[in-house]
Scaffold this motif. Structure first.
Motif, mmCIF file in Angstrom:
data_model
loop_
_atom_site.group_PDB
_atom_site.id
_atom_site.type_symbol
_atom_site.label_atom_id
_atom_site.label_comp_id
_atom_site.label_asym_id
_atom_site.label_seq_id
_atom_site.Cartn_x
_atom_site.Cartn_y
_atom_site.Cartn_z
ATOM 1 N N GLN A 62 0.845 -1.190 0.000
ATOM 2 C CA GLN A 62 0.000 0.000 0.000
ATOM 3 C C GLN A 62 0.879 1.237 0.000
ATOM 4 O O GLN A 62 1.873 1.299 0.728
ATOM 5 C CB GLN A 62 -0.913 0.009 1.242
ATOM 6 C CG GLN A 62 -1.768 1.252 1.371
ATOM 7 C CD GLN A 62 -2.783 1.358 0.260
ATOM 8 O OE1 GLN A 62 -3.142 0.357 -0.345
ATOM 9 N NE2 GLN A 62 -3.232 2.568 -0.019
ATOM 10 N N LYS B 282 -5.755 0.259 6.579
ATOM 11 C CA LYS B 282 -6.765 1.292 6.759
ATOM 12 C C LYS B 282 -6.615 1.990 8.105
ATOM 13 O O LYS B 282 -7.200 3.045 8.332
ATOM 14 C CB LYS B 282 -8.164 0.688 6.632
ATOM 15 C CG LYS B 282 -8.467 0.173 5.227
ATOM 16 C CD LYS B 282 -9.862 -0.410 5.133
ATOM 17 C CE LYS B 282 -10.145 -0.932 3.728
ATOM 18 N NZ LYS B 282 -11.498 -1.531 3.608
ATOM 19 N N TYR C 52 -3.051 6.693 8.713
ATOM 20 C CA TYR C 52 -3.175 7.892 7.883
ATOM 21 C C TYR C 52 -2.078 8.838 8.322
ATOM 22 O O TYR C 52 -2.058 9.298 9.459
ATOM 23 C CB TYR C 52 -4.540 8.559 8.054
ATOM 24 C CG TYR C 52 -4.746 9.716 7.107
ATOM 25 C CD1 TYR C 52 -5.206 9.496 5.813
ATOM 26 C CD2 TYR C 52 -4.453 11.017 7.489
ATOM 27 C CE1 TYR C 52 -5.379 10.540 4.934
ATOM 28 C CE2 TYR C 52 -4.619 12.061 6.612
ATOM 29 C CZ TYR C 52 -5.098 11.824 5.343
ATOM 30 O OH TYR C 52 -5.270 12.867 4.472
ATOM 31 N N TYR D 2 -11.616 4.196 13.403
ATOM 32 C CA TYR D 2 -11.297 3.880 12.013
ATOM 33 C C TYR D 2 -9.852 4.187 11.646
ATOM 34 O O TYR D 2 -9.225 3.460 10.884
ATOM 35 C CB TYR D 2 -12.205 4.663 11.065
ATOM 36 C CG TYR D 2 -13.680 4.351 11.168
ATOM 37 C CD1 TYR D 2 -14.127 3.111 11.624
ATOM 38 C CD2 TYR D 2 -14.633 5.295 10.806
ATOM 39 C CE1 TYR D 2 -15.480 2.822 11.723
ATOM 40 C CE2 TYR D 2 -15.991 5.020 10.895
ATOM 41 C CZ TYR D 2 -16.410 3.800 11.360
ATOM 42 O OH TYR D 2 -17.747 3.513 11.451
ATOM 43 N N ALA E 278 -16.040 1.486 5.345
ATOM 44 C CA ALA E 278 -15.342 1.869 4.118
ATOM 45 C C ALA E 278 -14.887 3.324 4.217
ATOM 46 O O ALA E 278 -14.702 3.995 3.204
ATOM 47 C CB ALA E 278 -16.267 1.685 2.923
ATOM 48 N N PHE E 279 -14.704 3.798 5.450
ATOM 49 C CA PHE E 279 -14.303 5.184 5.690
ATOM 50 C C PHE E 279 -13.018 5.503 4.923
ATOM 51 O O PHE E 279 -12.025 4.792 5.018
ATOM 52 C CB PHE E 279 -14.082 5.398 7.186
ATOM 53 C CG PHE E 279 -13.587 6.770 7.557
ATOM 54 C CD1 PHE E 279 -14.442 7.858 7.554
ATOM 55 C CD2 PHE E 279 -12.258 6.974 7.913
ATOM 56 C CE1 PHE E 279 -13.989 9.115 7.899
ATOM 57 C CE2 PHE E 279 -11.797 8.222 8.267
ATOM 58 C CZ PHE E 279 -12.670 9.297 8.253
ATOM 59 N N ASP E 280 -13.057 6.585 4.158
ATOM 60 C CA ASP E 280 -11.928 7.007 3.336
ATOM 61 C C ASP E 280 -11.295 8.244 3.974
ATOM 62 O O ASP E 280 -11.824 9.351 3.875
ATOM 63 C CB ASP E 280 -12.406 7.326 1.917
ATOM 64 C CG ASP E 280 -11.254 7.595 0.955
ATOM 65 O OD1 ASP E 280 -10.180 8.015 1.417
ATOM 66 O OD2 ASP E 280 -11.441 7.411 -0.258
ATOM 67 N N ASP F 66 -8.553 9.861 3.231
ATOM 68 C CA ASP F 66 -8.110 10.852 2.254
ATOM 69 C C ASP F 66 -9.259 11.757 1.835
ATOM 70 O O ASP F 66 -9.120 12.980 1.780
ATOM 71 C CB ASP F 66 -7.514 10.163 1.024
ATOM 72 C CG ASP F 66 -6.131 9.608 1.297
ATOM 73 O OD1 ASP F 66 -5.369 10.243 2.041
ATOM 74 O OD2 ASP F 66 -5.823 8.530 0.774
ATOM 75 N N ALA F 67 -10.399 11.156 1.527
ATOM 76 C CA ALA F 67 -11.558 11.945 1.108
ATOM 77 C C ALA F 67 -12.081 12.805 2.251
ATOM 78 O O ALA F 67 -12.465 13.964 2.043
ATOM 79 C CB ALA F 67 -12.658 11.016 0.599
ATOM 80 N N TYR F 68 -12.089 12.249 3.462
ATOM 81 C CA TYR F 68 -12.634 12.973 4.615
ATOM 82 C C TYR F 68 -11.843 14.235 4.924
ATOM 83 O O TYR F 68 -12.409 15.289 5.204
ATOM 84 C CB TYR F 68 -12.649 12.046 5.825
ATOM 85 C CG TYR F 68 -13.261 12.661 7.064
ATOM 86 C CD1 TYR F 68 -14.631 12.839 7.171
ATOM 87 C CD2 TYR F 68 -12.460 13.051 8.143
ATOM 88 C CE1 TYR F 68 -15.198 13.396 8.304
ATOM 89 C CE2 TYR F 68 -13.014 13.600 9.281
ATOM 90 C CZ TYR F 68 -14.383 13.776 9.356
ATOM 91 O OH TYR F 68 -14.939 14.336 10.473
ATOM 92 N N SER G 17 -9.669 15.760 2.817
ATOM 93 C CA SER G 17 -9.183 16.444 1.614
ATOM 94 C C SER G 17 -9.641 17.886 1.496
ATOM 95 O O SER G 17 -8.977 18.692 0.841
ATOM 96 C CB SER G 17 -9.615 15.664 0.364
ATOM 97 O OG SER G 17 -11.030 15.667 0.236
#
Length: 261
Positions: free
Chosen positions: A3, A23, A26, A113, A158-160, A162-164, A166
């Motif tokens: 990853q 996951k 981060y 998460y 499926a918490f993202d 990067d998106a959260y 960003s």
């Protein structure tokens, strides 16, 4: 599996035993601290590290423990493994959290998460059941003796991360949507900003770039971290819109001047 983790200074590939394990991570850190932290984690099956200059094999357990000790200068770092373990086992955790501005701690039930580092502080992000929403908690403000890892399991999300994160600067992601922030700065500050922006932007977001000013648009969530960042360069940078952000920045600067006097 392999990853990728990207930061401003390093691209790291880490081998994990399963897709579920990565996951939990981060990072917003430099290469040395990133490597040191991952090496300090003993319960994650990290198999190898690949930096641009080669492959670094995992150290023996005795050396790993020495690395872990170096993290103790960061308040809350001793809880990192606790929350990584709960993420791996998908265990709901109960704890008391006390904000700096509050005298009384509040108890939360969290589906953790992600563990995230920001400005030398560590945070855990997850679904707070008693708040019915995603929340972020500083590990240094969690009362260690209040932590209870329950037998209650949750379905991995499926918490993202990067998106959260960003659309926000830092870790303060509010429920309000992102908005267009237009800032203008001197040409010199603009050159610095283009080479290392505090928030990403695209070429089409550049509204002016000449001998009088550099102006750009940032689509982001307005939070205190943004105000503090803008205040750092207030002699070379100003807010054009939104007006509410301009008002908040001016109020912050007024209070700063009054405090210094």
């Amino acid at each position: 599996m392999l990853q990728d983790f990207n930061s401003n200074t390093v691209r790291l590939r880490v081998g994990f035993a399963s897709s579920a394990q990565y996951k939990a991570f981060y990072f917003n850190s430099n290469a040395v601290r990133l490597r040191a932290f991952v090496e300090s984690v003993t319960n994650i099956n990290v198999t190898r590290f690949q930096f641009q200059h080669g492959t670094i094999e995992r150290k023996p357990e005795s050396e790993v423990n020495n690395v872990r000790k170096k993290f103790q200068f960061q308040h809350g770092a001793e809880l990192i493994e606790v929350f990584l373990n709960t993420i791996q086992s998908a265990s709901m955790v109960r704890f008391s959290h006390q904000k700096f501005e509050n005298d009384t701690p509040v108890t939360y039930e969290l589906e953790p998460y992600v563990v995230k580092e920001h400005r030398n502080r560590w945070y855990v992000i997850g679904l707070a059941r008693n708040r019915q929403g995603i929340r972020c908690f500083g590990l240094d403000r969690i009362l260690a003796d209040s932590i209870e890892i329950t037998s209650d399991r949750y379905e991995p999300s499926a918490f993202d991360a990067d998106a959260y994160f960003s659309k926000a600067l830092g870790i303060a992601v509010y429920d309000e949507p992102a908005q267009n922030v237009v800032i203008s700065m001197t040409p010199m500050r603009g050159r610095y900003f283009r080479s290392q922006p505090f928030f990403p932007f695209n070429q089409e977001d550049i509204l002016a770039d000449d001998e009088t000013e550099f102006k750009c648009r940032l689509h982001m969530i307005v939070n205190k971290e943004l105000i503090y960042e803008l205040a750092r360069f207030a002699n070379e940078m100003k807010v054009i819109s939104p007006e509410s952000l301009r008002t908040d920045l001016l109020q912050h600067l007024k209070e700063s001047v009054a405090f210094q006097n």
